[in-house]
Design an enzyme around this catalytic site. Structure first.
Site, PDB file in Angstrom:
ATOM      1  N   GLY A 100     -12.414 -17.703  12.610  1.00  0.00           N
ATOM      2  CA  GLY A 100     -12.444 -16.242  12.749  1.00  0.00           C
ATOM      3  C   GLY A 100     -12.947 -15.497  11.525  1.00  0.00           C
ATOM      4  O   GLY A 100     -12.871 -14.269  11.483  1.00  0.00           O
ATOM      5  N   ASP A 101     -13.449 -16.194  10.507  1.00  0.00           N
ATOM      6  CA  ASP A 101     -13.967 -15.515   9.304  1.00  0.00           C
ATOM      7  C   ASP A 101     -15.453 -15.188   9.477  1.00  0.00           C
ATOM      8  O   ASP A 101     -16.287 -16.102   9.501  1.00  0.00           O
ATOM      9  CB  ASP A 101     -13.845 -16.445   8.084  1.00  0.00           C
ATOM     10  CG  ASP A 101     -12.622 -16.176   7.234  1.00  0.00           C
ATOM     11  OD1 ASP A 101     -12.028 -15.084   7.375  1.00  0.00           O
ATOM     12  OD2 ASP A 101     -12.277 -17.052   6.426  1.00  0.00           O
ATOM     13  N   PHE A 113       3.127   2.834   7.270  1.00  0.00           N
ATOM     14  CA  PHE A 113       2.632   1.578   6.682  1.00  0.00           C
ATOM     15  C   PHE A 113       3.437   0.364   7.142  1.00  0.00           C
ATOM     16  O   PHE A 113       3.176  -0.745   6.681  1.00  0.00           O
ATOM     17  CB  PHE A 113       2.737   1.630   5.147  1.00  0.00           C
ATOM     18  CG  PHE A 113       1.913   2.725   4.538  1.00  0.00           C
ATOM     19  CD1 PHE A 113       0.551   2.559   4.358  1.00  0.00           C
ATOM     20  CD2 PHE A 113       2.490   3.925   4.167  1.00  0.00           C
ATOM     21  CE1 PHE A 113      -0.219   3.565   3.815  1.00  0.00           C
ATOM     22  CE2 PHE A 113       1.725   4.945   3.613  1.00  0.00           C
ATOM     23  CZ  PHE A 113       0.370   4.766   3.441  1.00  0.00           C
ATOM     24  N   ALA A 114       4.453   0.599   7.979  1.00  0.00           N
ATOM     25  CA  ALA A 114       5.415  -0.474   8.252  1.00  0.00           C
ATOM     26  C   ALA A 114       4.946  -1.356   9.400  1.00  0.00           C
ATOM     27  O   ALA A 114       5.457  -1.275  10.510  1.00  0.00           O
ATOM     28  CB  ALA A 114       6.780   0.135   8.572  1.00  0.00           C
ATOM     29  N   LYS A 166      -3.983  -2.629  16.221  1.00  0.00           N
ATOM     30  CA  LYS A 166      -4.419  -1.438  15.475  1.00  0.00           C
ATOM     31  C   LYS A 166      -5.343  -0.575  16.336  1.00  0.00           C
ATOM     32  O   LYS A 166      -5.279   0.658  16.302  1.00  0.00           O
ATOM     33  CB  LYS A 166      -5.130  -1.862  14.181  1.00  0.00           C
ATOM     34  CG  LYS A 166      -4.212  -2.516  13.161  1.00  0.00           C
ATOM     35  CD  LYS A 166      -3.223  -1.520  12.580  1.00  0.00           C
ATOM     36  CE  LYS A 166      -2.291  -2.120  11.561  1.00  0.00           C
ATOM     37  NZ  LYS A 166      -1.319  -1.166  11.021  1.00  0.00           N
ATOM     38  N   ARG A 176     -16.809 -10.102   1.058  1.00  0.00           N
ATOM     39  CA  ARG A 176     -15.884  -9.074   1.544  1.00  0.00           C
ATOM     40  C   ARG A 176     -15.996  -7.819   0.675  1.00  0.00           C
ATOM     41  O   ARG A 176     -16.372  -7.889  -0.493  1.00  0.00           O
ATOM     42  CB  ARG A 176     -14.435  -9.576   1.485  1.00  0.00           C
ATOM     43  CG  ARG A 176     -14.125 -10.709   2.454  1.00  0.00           C
ATOM     44  CD  ARG A 176     -14.126 -10.241   3.906  1.00  0.00           C
ATOM     45  NE  ARG A 176     -13.844 -11.327   4.829  1.00  0.00           N
ATOM     46  CZ  ARG A 176     -14.768 -12.132   5.363  1.00  0.00           C
ATOM     47  NH1 ARG A 176     -16.042 -11.967   5.051  1.00  0.00           N
ATOM     48  NH2 ARG A 176     -14.417 -13.079   6.207  1.00  0.00           N
ATOM     49  N   ASN A 231     -10.829  -4.759   2.569  1.00  0.00           N
ATOM     50  CA  ASN A 231      -9.911  -5.703   1.915  1.00  0.00           C
ATOM     51  C   ASN A 231      -9.176  -5.046   0.756  1.00  0.00           C
ATOM     52  O   ASN A 231      -9.713  -4.960  -0.361  1.00  0.00           O
ATOM     53  CB  ASN A 231     -10.688  -6.930   1.454  1.00  0.00           C
ATOM     54  CG  ASN A 231     -11.122  -7.801   2.615  1.00  0.00           C
ATOM     55  OD1 ASN A 231     -11.901  -7.371   3.469  1.00  0.00           O
ATOM     56  ND2 ASN A 231     -10.617  -9.015   2.688  1.00  0.00           N
ATOM     57  N   ILE A 272       0.842  -1.206   0.000  1.00  0.00           N
ATOM     58  CA  ILE A 272       0.000   0.000   0.000  1.00  0.00           C
ATOM     59  C   ILE A 272       0.878   1.257   0.000  1.00  0.00           C
ATOM     60  O   ILE A 272       0.615   2.212  -0.737  1.00  0.00           O
ATOM     61  CB  ILE A 272      -0.981  -0.018   1.194  1.00  0.00           C
ATOM     62  CG1 ILE A 272      -1.919  -1.225   1.060  1.00  0.00           C
ATOM     63  CG2 ILE A 272      -1.787   1.286   1.254  1.00  0.00           C
ATOM     64  CD1 ILE A 272      -2.853  -1.440   2.234  1.00  0.00           C
ATOM     65  N   GLY A 323       8.942  -4.927   1.809  1.00  0.00           N
ATOM     66  CA  GLY A 323       8.885  -3.952   0.707  1.00  0.00           C
ATOM     67  C   GLY A 323       9.884  -4.319  -0.385  1.00  0.00           C
ATOM     68  O   GLY A 323      10.851  -5.040  -0.132  1.00  0.00           O
ATOM     69  N   SER A 333      -7.463  -0.610  10.471  1.00  0.00           N
ATOM     70  CA  SER A 333      -7.995  -1.805   9.812  1.00  0.00           C
ATOM     71  C   SER A 333      -9.432  -2.091  10.196  1.00  0.00           C
ATOM     72  O   SER A 333      -9.859  -1.819  11.326  1.00  0.00           O
ATOM     73  CB  SER A 333      -7.128  -2.993  10.211  1.00  0.00           C
ATOM     74  OG  SER A 333      -7.694  -4.192   9.747  1.00  0.00           O
ATOM     75  N   TYR A 393      -3.826  -9.005  15.941  1.00  0.00           N
ATOM     76  CA  TYR A 393      -3.513  -7.971  14.940  1.00  0.00           C
ATOM     77  C   TYR A 393      -4.485  -6.792  15.053  1.00  0.00           C
ATOM     78  O   TYR A 393      -4.085  -5.632  15.141  1.00  0.00           O
ATOM     79  CB  TYR A 393      -3.568  -8.597  13.537  1.00  0.00           C
ATOM     80  CG  TYR A 393      -3.666  -7.573  12.449  1.00  0.00           C
ATOM     81  CD1 TYR A 393      -2.573  -6.802  12.093  1.00  0.00           C
ATOM     82  CD2 TYR A 393      -4.883  -7.347  11.791  1.00  0.00           C
ATOM     83  CE1 TYR A 393      -2.678  -5.835  11.113  1.00  0.00           C
ATOM     84  CE2 TYR A 393      -4.993  -6.395  10.813  1.00  0.00           C
ATOM     85  CZ  TYR A 393      -3.886  -5.631  10.474  1.00  0.00           C
ATOM     86  OH  TYR A 393      -4.001  -4.667   9.512  1.00  0.00           O
TER      87      TYR A 393
END
Ligand code: WQD
Length: 330
Positions: free
Chosen positions: A293-294, A82-83, A154, A230, A179, A12, A36, A126, A150
Site C-alpha cells: 500500500g505504499d 484530534f482524538a 476520514k 513523502r 506526513n 498534533i 496522549g 488526511s 483509516y
C-alpha cells in the site's frame, strides 16, 4: 475565542494547544490519555480527563450551562478534534476499532455540536483520503479514493461534515495532513510518542539507541534513490494552519478543505542521512521488501491554504524537521 480541543494532549493536538494559548485563546483540553501524554498538555489550558465517546460528557461540555468543566462555563466558539486512531496498517486488520473511534465517535460529536449550537469544527483529515496518486502534486480536487480503512474513515467524516454544513449550518475545516513530523521548535513539548509506526520517530529511536536498527521498505521504486518520497510537514506549521482555519470559519462563515503540505518530498534514505548528520550517530538500517500500500511518491500542493488562510510551511525543511525531533530524542 473559547475553544475545546479533543485529543489536546496528543502529538498534533498538544502543539495546536500551545499555538492557541500563544495566540491568547481560552482552551479546554478533553483527553482520555490513551495515547496522549499529561506532560504534553499545556498547563495554561483547562484539562478535562475523559472519553469523547461518553455522550453525556460531550453534552455537559458543549452545553455552556454553568459548570461544564471548562472553567468558565461559557459556550465554546470552536471545537478541534484530534482524538482518532491513525495507523493505516492496523485499520486493515482491526476495522472495528476504527469504526468506533473514527466514525461513530466523530459522528456523535458532530451531532452533539449541532444539538448545543456549537457550529465550528476544525477536523484532522488526511492525505490517506486520496489513495494512490493519479497525478502529482496532489491538489484538493484530486479524486478521493482511499486504499485503506483509516483513509476511508476520514473521507466519510469529510462527507458527513459537508452534509451537516448544508443541513445544519455547521462550519468545518477539513485539514488533510501529509506526513506530520517534528517537535515544537521552542522545545516546550518533549513527551515522545509510544510505539511509533512512522518513519521519523523510528529513525530517531535508532539514532538515540532505543532500537538497534530499522527497515527501509523497498529501494526499487522509480524515485531518485529507489526509496519512497513523502511530503513531511512540521507539526508547528500544522498548528499555525489550525488556528488560522478556526479564525477563517468565524470570519468568513465558509467551509474549508485544505491540504497541509510543502510541495517538496524527501526519500527515506535522505531522511536517514539527514538524521545521521544532525545526530552524529549511525542509523543502522536494512533494505527489506516493499510495504503493502505504499505509493512511490506523495507530494501535495498547498496553494489553496495560502489563498484562503495565508498559510505556507516555514519550519518544514528537512533540517528543521530532524533537528527539532533530535532535540527531543537525543
Ligand atoms: C513514510 C515512508 C515508508 C517506516 C502515513 C499514513 C498517512 C498519513 C501520514 C495520517 C514510507 C517508509 C516507514 C519504517 C520505512 N497519516 N518507512 N521504514 O505511510 O507515508 O503515511 O502517515 O493521516 O495516512 O499512511 O508514513 O511514516 O509510515 O512512512 O521505510 O520503519 O517511510 O515505507 O515510504 P506514510 P510513514
Amino acid at each position: 475565542m473559547n475553544v475545546l480541543v479533543i485529543g489536546g494532549a496528543g502529538y498534533i493536538g498538544s502543539h495546536v494547544v500551545y499555538e492557541l494559548n500563544d495566540a491568547g485563546h481560552r482552551v479546554t483540553i478533553l483527553d482520555n490519555f490513551s495515547t496522549g501524554l499529561r506532560e504534553n498538555a499545556d498547563a495554561r489550558a483547562t484539562l478535562v480527563e475523559g472519553d469523547m465517546q461518553e455522550i453525556p460528557l460531550l453534552d455537559r461540555l458543549l452545553s455552556g450551562n454553568g459548570d461544564n468543566g471548562s472553567g468558565s462555563g461559557d459556550k465554546f466558539d470552536s471545537v478541534f478534534h484530534f482524538a482518532a486512531l491513525k495507523a493505516p496498517g492496523e485499520s486493515m486488520e482491526k476495522p472495528g476499532i476504527y469504526t468506533r473511534h473514527n466514525l461513530i465517535a466523530t459522528m456523535e460529536l458532530i451531532d452533539a455540536m449541532v444539538r448545543h449550537d456549537v457550529r465550528n469544527l476544525v477536523f484532522s483529515s488526511s492525505a490517506a483520503t486520496y489513495g494512490n496518486p493519479e497525478y502529482l502534486p496532489i491538489d484538493e480536487d484530486h479524486p478521493q479514493k482511499p486504499i485503506n480503512y483509516y483513509g476511508y474513515t476520514k473521507l466519510v467524516i469529510e462527507q458527513t461534515l459537508a452534509w451537516y454544513s448544508r443541513l445544519k449550518n455547521l462550519r468545518y475545516a477539513a485539514l488533510r495532513y501529509f506526513n506530520a513530523a517534528g517537535y515544537d521548535v521552542k522545545g516546550r513539548i518533549t513527551g515522545k510518542e509510544q510505539n511509533p509506526a512512522n518513519l521519523l520517530p523510528i529513525v530517531m529511536e535508532v539514532a538515540g539507541g532505543k532500537r538497534d536498527k530499522m527497515q527501509v521498505f523497498g529501494n526499487d521504486y522509480p524515485t531518485r534513490d529507489g526509496t519512497c518520497i513523502r511530503d513531511y510537514i512540521h507539526v508547528n506549521d500544522l498548528a499555525t494552519a489550525h488556528v488560522r482555519a478556526m479564525t477563517y470559519l468565524r470570519d468568513q462563515d465558509r467551509d474549508l478543505n485544505l491540504n497541509l503540505a510543502t510541495g517538496t518530498g524527501y526519500t527515506v534514505l535522505e531522511v536517514i542521512r539527514e538524521a545521521e548528520k544532525i545526530s552524529g550517530k549511525p542509523v543502522s538500517h536494512e533494505i527489506t521488501g516493499r510495504r503493502h500500500g505504499d505509493p512511490a511518491e506523495l507530494v501535495a500542493a498547498s496553494n489553496r491554504a495560502f489563498d484562503h488562510i495565508g498559510w505556507k510551511a516555514v519550519h518544514s525543511d528537512l533540517t528543521q524537521l530532524v533537528e527539532s525531533m533530535w532535540n527531543v530524542y537525543k
